[in-house]
Design an enzyme around this catalytic site. Structure first.
Site, mmCIF file in Angstrom:
data_model
loop_
_atom_site.group_PDB
_atom_site.id
_atom_site.type_symbol
_atom_site.label_atom_id
_atom_site.label_comp_id
_atom_site.label_asym_id
_atom_site.label_seq_id
_atom_site.Cartn_x
_atom_site.Cartn_y
_atom_site.Cartn_z
ATOM 1 C CG ASP A 79 -20.616 12.874 63.976
ATOM 2 O OD1 ASP A 79 -20.336 11.666 64.111
ATOM 3 O OD2 ASP A 79 -20.971 13.606 64.914
ATOM 4 C CG HIS A 291 -1.770 -6.584 49.670
ATOM 5 N ND1 HIS A 291 -1.887 -5.589 48.736
ATOM 6 C CD2 HIS A 291 -0.443 -6.839 49.750
ATOM 7 C CE1 HIS A 291 -0.689 -5.271 48.264
ATOM 8 N NE2 HIS A 291 0.203 -6.019 48.853
ATOM 9 C CG ASP A 308 4.180 -6.326 53.514
ATOM 10 O OD1 ASP A 308 4.725 -5.224 53.739
ATOM 11 O OD2 ASP A 308 3.863 -6.698 52.373
ATOM 12 C CG ASP A 319 6.449 -2.197 51.513
ATOM 13 O OD1 ASP A 319 5.956 -2.985 52.335
ATOM 14 O OD2 ASP A 319 6.208 -2.253 50.282
ATOM 15 C CG HIS A 391 3.988 -10.546 44.689
ATOM 16 N ND1 HIS A 391 5.307 -10.166 44.843
ATOM 17 C CD2 HIS A 391 3.733 -11.424 45.678
ATOM 18 C CE1 HIS A 391 5.816 -10.786 45.893
ATOM 19 N NE2 HIS A 391 4.887 -11.572 46.423
ATOM 20 C CG HIS A 395 6.531 -1.488 45.309
ATOM 21 N ND1 HIS A 395 6.734 -0.534 46.282
ATOM 22 C CD2 HIS A 395 6.217 -2.628 45.978
ATOM 23 C CE1 HIS A 395 6.533 -1.081 47.478
ATOM 24 N NE2 HIS A 395 6.229 -2.353 47.329
ATOM 25 C CG HIS A 402 2.427 -0.036 45.765
ATOM 26 N ND1 HIS A 402 1.282 -0.772 45.678
ATOM 27 C CD2 HIS A 402 3.274 -0.773 46.528
ATOM 28 C CE1 HIS A 402 1.432 -1.913 46.351
ATOM 29 N NE2 HIS A 402 2.627 -1.929 46.887
ATOM 30 C CD GLU A 419 7.177 -6.272 47.728
ATOM 31 O OE1 GLU A 419 6.354 -6.894 48.395
ATOM 32 O OE2 GLU A 419 7.077 -5.056 47.466
ATOM 33 C CE1 TYR A 423 3.327 -14.410 49.921
ATOM 34 C CE2 TYR A 423 3.718 -14.502 47.540
ATOM 35 C CZ TYR A 423 3.881 -13.870 48.754
ATOM 36 O OH TYR A 423 4.591 -12.689 48.800
ATOM 37 N NE ARG A 440 4.875 -9.476 50.999
ATOM 38 C CZ ARG A 440 3.641 -9.958 51.196
ATOM 39 N NH1 ARG A 440 3.226 -11.047 50.551
ATOM 40 N NH2 ARG A 440 2.806 -9.370 52.040
ATOM 41 C CD GLU A 442 8.070 -5.149 50.885
ATOM 42 O OE1 GLU A 442 7.228 -5.526 51.722
ATOM 43 O OE2 GLU A 442 7.807 -4.372 49.961
HETATM 44 N N1 GLY Z 1 3.146 -3.749 51.556
HETATM 45 C C1 GLY Z 1 2.663 -3.905 50.245
HETATM 46 C C2 GLY Z 1 3.710 -4.295 49.325
HETATM 47 O O1 GLY Z 1 4.663 -4.913 49.750
HETATM 48 O O2 GLY Z 1 3.737 -3.958 48.185
HETATM 49 MN MN MN Z 2 5.218 -4.761 51.759
HETATM 50 MN MN MN Z 3 6.220 -3.733 48.873
#
Ligand code: GLY
Ligand code: MN
Ligand code: MN
Length: 480
Positions: A79, A291, A308, A319, A391, A395, A402, A419, A423, A440, A442
């Site tokens: 619940d 992720h 991140d 982000d 990647h 975005h 996103h 970003e 890796y 990374r 960003e």
């Molecule tokens: N935090 C997810 C990305 O950087 O797209």
């Molecule tokens: Mn991110």
């Molecule tokens: Mn991002």
């Protein structure tokens, strides 16, 4: 408009209080204070949502209606539900944050219930028994007065309304809700409304068009208004503050979850209602999982930590990623990879110009990373770059991390991330000295008519700046 908003709000409180007391005097006195329902004074003004509906109407074809369902309530277990989050398109167009609602927007002026209107919203009714458990609801009055809708109906009226959609040449829809669950005690939850729509509208055939509304919303949402940018700047500032706090406190005695706790404390302390996405806090081998959200590892000292994160403030999310040496000092190999990602990022940010292609920042960053990886003997040709940089670089950012957009040319008032990352997982086909290095970096970039504006620049990202801040940390391995 602020004044009108406040005035309407006062009227709404009065009307709702009076209406409520009349309907059920036996209810807890707690519920006779609907004015306490809206605590935040810097929510988007109702004029914002009205203008967004107008902007959508301008894009809609002749003689059409657009139907938007909000998000379902999602069950966690037994619940207990997950905290409710409205559908971003629905929130953008209405400001309504409760579940079990639908809005219909018309191209042309309609007469509904004797009132001229270009939209009608169907909301859940007030419910004294439920409100004691789950909190106050706007009901019809609140939706009218706080959100400025002139025609508000109950969600129980939606089923009968559906046949009226037959008369439009086109009924636009982004889709019907996924994962809505039938609550047996509710007569018109999202599941009921969605099923009624599917069975009575002719969906997916007839005058139903499920292809074009998503694109229209992407065109609208990719250009941020000044009101949206205020909230985005706030979300991003909170997130940068969290990154700086982490730099000041990170040390090898911590765990990934303690780093996560620290940043999310800063979010909550500054009024962010949610995280925009689960915080990614990965050290060492976990820095190479794009992720990673498990966040359970004990830190050691010689590894990198990728953080991140994004605070969500009044619906809008940041982000921002920073990569830190846990012991306060980058090793020579870590520094080489870090500087390469930073160089690629700075070149990518410089491409964030009005009129450039959405993919330009990525292409520039990709070239720089390829060249660097070849120079350091990590790869031999650009066909291998994707093994380590798997990647895209950018975005859109907004109500969704996103966010929707058309991925065409960059235009003023778009906000996109830049970003790049590298890796190098353990076992990679390169010298083991590079293994477990994940980096990374960003930032959130506002496109303008002139130079790009880095909205997240208050979180430092140069090696010397990071090492300088971290040098003061208690229990930092190599510096104490
Ligand atoms: N935090 C997810 C990305 O950087 O797209
Ligand atoms: Mn991110
Ligand atoms: Mn991002």
């Amino acid at each position: 408009m602020k004044f009108v908003h406040s005035f309407l709000f006062v009227i709404a409180c009065f009307a709702a209080t009076a209406g409520y007391a009349q309907r059920d005097k036996a209810v807890s006195p707690l519920l006779n204070q609907p004015e306490r329902y809206v605590y935040d004074k810097d929510l988007l003004d109702l004029s914002f949502h009205m203008q967004r509906r107008e902007a959508l109407r301008e894009m809609m074809p002749a003689n059409s209606a657009a139907v938007f369902f909000t998000n379902p309530v999602r069950n966690r277990a037994n619940d207990v539900d997950f905290p409710y989050h409205p559908d971003p398109n629905f929130y953008y167009l209405t400001g309504y944050r409760e579940p079990n609602a639908v809005v219909v927007i018309f191209k042309d002026l309609q007469t509904i219930d004797g009132k001229k209107t270009t939209d009608v919203i169907f909301v859940q009714d007030r419910d004294p028994a439920k409100e004691v458990w789950e909190g106050r609801r706007y009901g019809k009055e609140g939706t009218k007065n706080i959100l400025g809708f002139s025609v508000v109906k109950l969600n129980t009226d939606f089923e009968d309304f559906i046949s009226a959609l037959k008369k439009y040449e086109t009924v636009l829809i982004t889709g019907t809700p996924k994962g809505a669950v039938n609550e047996s005690r509710s007569k018109a939850d999202l599941y009921d409304m969605s099923e009624a729509f599917k069975s009575k509208s002719g969906y997916p055939d007839g005058n139903i068009n499920s292809n074009e509304l998503r694109g229209m919303m992407a065109r609208l949402r990719q250009i941020k208004t000044e009101e949206e940018l205020v909230l985005m700047r706030k979300a991003i500032e909170i997130t940068c503050e969290a990154q700086v706090e982490l730099m000041k406190n990170l040390n090898p005695k911590m765990t990934e979850y303690q780093a996560e706790a620290l940043v999310e404390y800063v979010f909550a302390k500054n009024g962010a209602e949610h995280v925009g996405f689960p915080s990614i806090v990965g050290a060492g081998e976990n820095s190479c999982i794009l992720h990673y959200i498990t966040n359970r590892r004990q830190l050691t000292g010689s590894e990198l930590l990728v953080t991140d994160i994004g605070a969500e403030y009044h619906g809008y999310t940041a982000d921002v990623t920073r990569t830190l040496p846990v012991n306060g000092k980058f090793s020579p190999e870590q520094k080489i990879i870090y500087e390469l990602v930073l160089k690629a990022q700075e070149a990518g940010i410089a491409e964030c110009l009005n009129g450039k292609a959405f993919r330009d920042p990525h292409n520039v960053a990709f070239k720089i990373i390829t060249k660097g990886l070849i120079e350091h003997g990590i790869i031999k040709t650009d066909s291998e770059t994707g093994n380590y940089f798997m990647h895209g670089t950018s975005h859109y950012l907004g109500l969704d991390v996103h966010d929707p957009g058309t991925y065409g040319k960059l235009e003023p008032n778009m906000v996109i991330t830049v970003e790049p990352g590298i890796y190098i997982a353990e076992g990679s086909d390169c010298d083991p000295k590079w293994w477990n290095i994940g980096v990374r970096i960003e930032d959130d970039i506002l496109i303008t008519r002139g130079d790009p504006v880095n909205l997240s620049e208050s979180a430092p990202r140069r090696v010397v700046e990071i090492e300088k801040i971290m040098a003061g940390n208690k229990a930092t391995g190599t510096t104490k």
